[in-house]
Design an enzyme around this catalytic site. Structure first.
Site, PDB file in Angstrom:
ATOM      1  N   GLU A 172       0.788  -1.294  -0.036  1.00 31.38           N
ATOM      2  CA  GLU A 172       0.000  -0.048  -0.016  1.00 31.38           C
ATOM      3  C   GLU A 172       0.924   1.202   0.034  1.00 31.38           C
ATOM      4  O   GLU A 172       1.893   1.030   0.560  1.00 31.38           O
ATOM      5  CB  GLU A 172      -0.873  -0.085   1.397  1.00 31.38           C
ATOM      6  CG  GLU A 172      -1.809   1.056   1.169  1.00 31.38           C
ATOM      7  CD  GLU A 172      -2.812   1.056   2.321  1.00 31.38           C
ATOM      8  OE1 GLU A 172      -3.741   1.935   2.634  1.00 31.38           O
ATOM      9  OE2 GLU A 172      -2.644   0.160   3.155  1.00 31.38           O
ATOM     10  N   ASN A 181      -6.483   1.626   2.754  1.00 37.60           N
ATOM     11  CA  ASN A 181      -7.364   2.712   2.860  1.00 37.60           C
ATOM     12  C   ASN A 181      -6.827   4.006   1.815  1.00 37.60           C
ATOM     13  O   ASN A 181      -7.771   4.800   1.564  1.00 37.60           O
ATOM     14  CB  ASN A 181      -6.990   3.552   4.542  1.00 37.60           C
ATOM     15  CG  ASN A 181      -7.672   2.744   5.533  1.00 37.60           C
ATOM     16  OD1 ASN A 181      -8.425   1.660   5.349  1.00 37.60           O
ATOM     17  ND2 ASN A 181      -7.432   3.015   6.503  1.00 37.60           N
ATOM     18  N   ASN A 226     -12.364  -1.028  -0.629  1.00 39.95           N
ATOM     19  CA  ASN A 226     -11.677  -1.596   0.628  1.00 39.95           C
ATOM     20  C   ASN A 226     -12.463  -1.026   1.937  1.00 39.95           C
ATOM     21  O   ASN A 226     -12.622   0.337   2.081  1.00 39.95           O
ATOM     22  CB  ASN A 226     -10.139  -1.042   0.555  1.00 39.95           C
ATOM     23  CG  ASN A 226      -9.536  -1.169   1.981  1.00 39.95           C
ATOM     24  OD1 ASN A 226      -9.080  -2.184   2.194  1.00 39.95           O
ATOM     25  ND2 ASN A 226      -9.468  -0.349   2.772  1.00 39.95           N
ATOM     26  N   GLU A 227     -12.746  -1.971   2.834  1.00 42.13           N
ATOM     27  CA  GLU A 227     -13.526  -1.594   4.015  1.00 42.13           C
ATOM     28  C   GLU A 227     -14.430  -0.527   4.052  1.00 42.13           C
ATOM     29  O   GLU A 227     -14.254   0.527   4.882  1.00 42.13           O
ATOM     30  CB  GLU A 227     -12.139  -1.230   5.160  1.00 42.13           C
ATOM     31  CG  GLU A 227     -11.236  -2.230   5.508  1.00 42.13           C
ATOM     32  CD  GLU A 227     -10.278  -1.998   6.487  1.00 42.13           C
ATOM     33  OE1 GLU A 227     -10.077  -0.842   6.837  1.00 42.13           O
ATOM     34  OE2 GLU A 227      -9.276  -2.866   6.775  1.00 42.13           O
ATOM     35  N   TYR A 231      -6.363  -7.955  12.503  1.00 47.79           N
ATOM     36  CA  TYR A 231      -5.063  -7.805  12.741  1.00 47.79           C
ATOM     37  C   TYR A 231      -5.091  -8.109  14.343  1.00 47.79           C
ATOM     38  O   TYR A 231      -6.163  -8.109  15.034  1.00 47.79           O
ATOM     39  CB  TYR A 231      -4.620  -6.369  12.968  1.00 47.79           C
ATOM     40  CG  TYR A 231      -4.486  -5.838  11.428  1.00 47.79           C
ATOM     41  CD1 TYR A 231      -3.368  -5.955  10.909  1.00 47.79           C
ATOM     42  CD2 TYR A 231      -5.591  -5.079  10.759  1.00 47.79           C
ATOM     43  CE1 TYR A 231      -3.203  -5.817   9.473  1.00 47.79           C
ATOM     44  CE2 TYR A 231      -5.257  -4.728   9.579  1.00 47.79           C
ATOM     45  CZ  TYR A 231      -4.160  -4.955   8.827  1.00 47.79           C
ATOM     46  OH  TYR A 231      -3.902  -4.655   7.533  1.00 47.79           O
ATOM     47  N   GLU A 247      -6.246  -8.916   4.118  1.00 52.53           N
ATOM     48  CA  GLU A 247      -5.485  -8.151   5.242  1.00 52.53           C
ATOM     49  C   GLU A 247      -5.303  -8.926   6.505  1.00 52.53           C
ATOM     50  O   GLU A 247      -6.270  -9.235   7.202  1.00 52.53           O
ATOM     51  CB  GLU A 247      -5.953  -6.835   5.638  1.00 52.53           C
ATOM     52  CG  GLU A 247      -5.497  -5.700   4.327  1.00 52.53           C
ATOM     53  CD  GLU A 247      -5.963  -4.264   4.802  1.00 52.53           C
ATOM     54  OE1 GLU A 247      -5.929  -3.793   5.962  1.00 52.53           O
ATOM     55  OE2 GLU A 247      -6.470  -3.532   4.037  1.00 52.53           O
ATOM     56  N   GLN A 268       2.061  -5.528   6.051  1.00 51.82           N
ATOM     57  CA  GLN A 268       2.193  -5.372   4.981  1.00 51.82           C
ATOM     58  C   GLN A 268       3.527  -5.747   4.293  1.00 51.82           C
ATOM     59  O   GLN A 268       4.099  -6.666   5.367  1.00 51.82           O
ATOM     60  CB  GLN A 268       2.318  -3.903   4.607  1.00 51.82           C
ATOM     61  CG  GLN A 268       0.940  -3.349   4.397  1.00 51.82           C
ATOM     62  CD  GLN A 268       0.631  -1.934   3.998  1.00 51.82           C
ATOM     63  OE1 GLN A 268       1.503  -1.265   3.009  1.00 51.82           O
ATOM     64  NE2 GLN A 268      -0.358  -1.215   4.398  1.00 51.82           N
TER      65      GLN A 268
END
Length: 502
Positions: free
Chosen positions: A26, A71, A171-172, A243, A291, A348
């Site tokens: 990203e 993001n 995304n999200e 996460y 992710e 990442q």
């Protein structure tokens, strides 16, 4: 304590999905600039990408990489990152409050993927942009020349289509932190329309709808159901993000957090299959776990705390032996769901909660979490086997009673190699594990590697990059049973060769 693990090639979950070993790049912090890309670095290639980092990436072995966010993608103008570099605009990225020079864009990134032999997964901006821009981006990337957008790509040095197969539709989008976040009804509508257009262009594309941003969101479950009820015929997979970190010092639960990932995947699969049942469809939606990682979010003060600058040192967590064991357990979980996990991306790749770290102009090194990923990606081939595990249990505040031993195994019939991946998730108790290998003959122990240190807070740094590395484990093989010493807080990769019985 003693545990028994039964391994038999007759009981298979499914073939190892190589896309499970994915990663994520990203435009965030130093992932791109001074991470994979640094033209002034002594090892930089002619395109400006660091060769020392490339060498580590090849050693790590990722198979697919998601780009450009995250993001970041929800306020990204793809057009800013193509064409002559000296004509590209410098923009403010609202997601991470960073100055983005657009020196690296779509063509540079896809050319890097091509050189590295890694499949790209591209995300489109459905936050501040929408259907038209997504359609234009798809044409720029994948269309044959003869119309304006692919002709522009050809003029920029790439006549042939990039032929990207997997696309993330935003995304999200349920996250209030997201630029242009939506309700589930709003997202279901745009995902359906973009999916329809993309499938009209090429029915073979694999499209990933956004799932809820994480399992604790109030939208979780409902978001997946509403999205899939609308877009079921237009998408192939739905995303999951997670996460993990110790909460309030609860290391016992942290070591067992693979339980959360396991239940997360089961929940998303159940929701997807429920929608399929309502529609009378045999189609099976995959989970794109695009992710996942260990991230000490408690140390992060939030996006508004970030000074506006180019390539800040952002979320550069230093990982320990404990973290490496947890990452190893999460990889085991993904493999155990190889039949439904369509892809998985550790977030990442470099610097930002990364398995690889760099210094600008200086060295690159492996964090502790690099090692379980690299070894699992290298040795997990063939079929994932369904194991029977007899293990002592651990009582955890977050997940209740769980097995102390968390394991999976793969069997490659072509090479006759068996790989067992195993974690002792106890904070204190060592275990002697008896791995009973039925259905094989003439077994040889090829290698047993373990990640374990007496101090579970041991870490690798630029000055001492090899404090935590895989070491030879203690094991013995006799009469079809492999006995290993599994100390508390340890991850194991065990390779055997044998002949499968008829």
């Amino acid at each position: 304590m003693t545990s028994v693990v039964h391994v038999n090639p007759a009981f298979a979950v499914g073939e190892v999905n190589r896309r499970i070993f994915g990663t994520f790049v990203e435009h965030m912090g130093r992932t791109v600039y001074t991470g994979i890309f640094e033209p002034d670095h002594p090892t930089a290639d002619e395109a400006g990408f660091r060769q020392d980092v490339a060498d580590l990436v090849k050693e790590m072995g990722p198979t697919i990489v998601r780009y450009p966010g995250g993001n970041f993608v929800s306020n990204y103008r793809w057009e800013d990152g193509v064409g002559p570099v000296d004509e590209r605009p410098t923009r403010l990225d609202f997601a991470w409050r960073s100055i983005e020079p657009n020196t690296v864009g779509t063509d540079e990134f896809l050319a890097w993927c091509e050189r590295m032999g890694i499949e790209p997964m591209l995300a489109v901006n459905l936050g501040t942009r929408g259907l038209e821009e997504a359609m234009e981006y798809l044409q720029y990337v994948n269309a044959e020349t003869g119309t304006e957008l692919p002709d522009r790509r050809a003029a920029n040095g790439r006549p042939e289509p990039w032929n990207v197969r997997m696309w993330c539709l935003g995304n999200e989008m349920d996250g209030p932190w997201q630029m242009g976040h939506m309700t589930e009804q709003e997202y279901a509508r745009i995902a359906t329309e973009v999916g329809n257009a993309f499938k009209r262009f090429d029915p073979s594309l694999e499209l990933v709808a956004c799932g809820s941003s994480n399992r604790t969101m109030p939208t979780f479950g409902r978001w997946e159901r509403v999205t899939l009820e609308a877009a079921f015929d237009k998408v192939d997979h739905i995303s999951a993000h997670a996460y993990y970190e110790p909460l309030d010092g609860d290391l016992v639960s942290y070591l067992a957090c693979a339980e959360d990932m396991d239940r997360f995947i089961d929940s998303v699969v159940a929701t997807a299959d429920h929608v399929a049942a309502l529609k009378g469809s045999e189609k099976r939606i995959g989970v794109s776990f695009d992710e996942w990682n260990v991230w000490y979010q408690a140390k992060f003060d939030g996006e508004t705390s970030i000074p506006i600058q180019h390539a800040p040192r952002l979320i550069e967590d230093v990982y320990t032996t404990l973290d490496a064991v947890v990452v190893g357990s999460l990889l085991i979980t993904l493999l155990r769901h190889t039949d439904r996990v369509a892809a998985a991306c550790q977030a990442q790749l470099v610097n930002v909660i990364g398995p690889i770290m760099t210094e600008p102009g200086g060295s690159a090194w492996r964090q502790t979490i690099f090692h379980p990923f690299a070894l699992t990606a290298r040795h997990a081939h063939g079929d994932v086997l369904q194991l029977a595990v007899e293990s002592p249990t651990i009582t955890t505040p977050q997940f209740g009673d769980v097995d102390q031993i968390w394991a999976t195994a793969t069997h490659d019939a072509d090479s006759n190699e068996i790989a067992v991946f195993l974690v002792n998730r106890s904070l204190e108790a060592d275990d002697e594990v008896h791995i009973k290998l039925a259905g094989f003959e003439d077994l040889d122990l090829v290698e047993h590697l373990v990640i374990h240190t007496d101090d579970h807070d041991a870490a690798n740094t630029a000055a001492a990059p090899d404090v935590v590395t895989p070491q030879a484990g203690e094991s013995s093989l006799a009469s079809g049973t492999l006995t290993i010493a599994a100390p508390a807080i340890s991850w194991h990769c065990i390779r055997l060769s044998g002949r499968k019985t008829s």
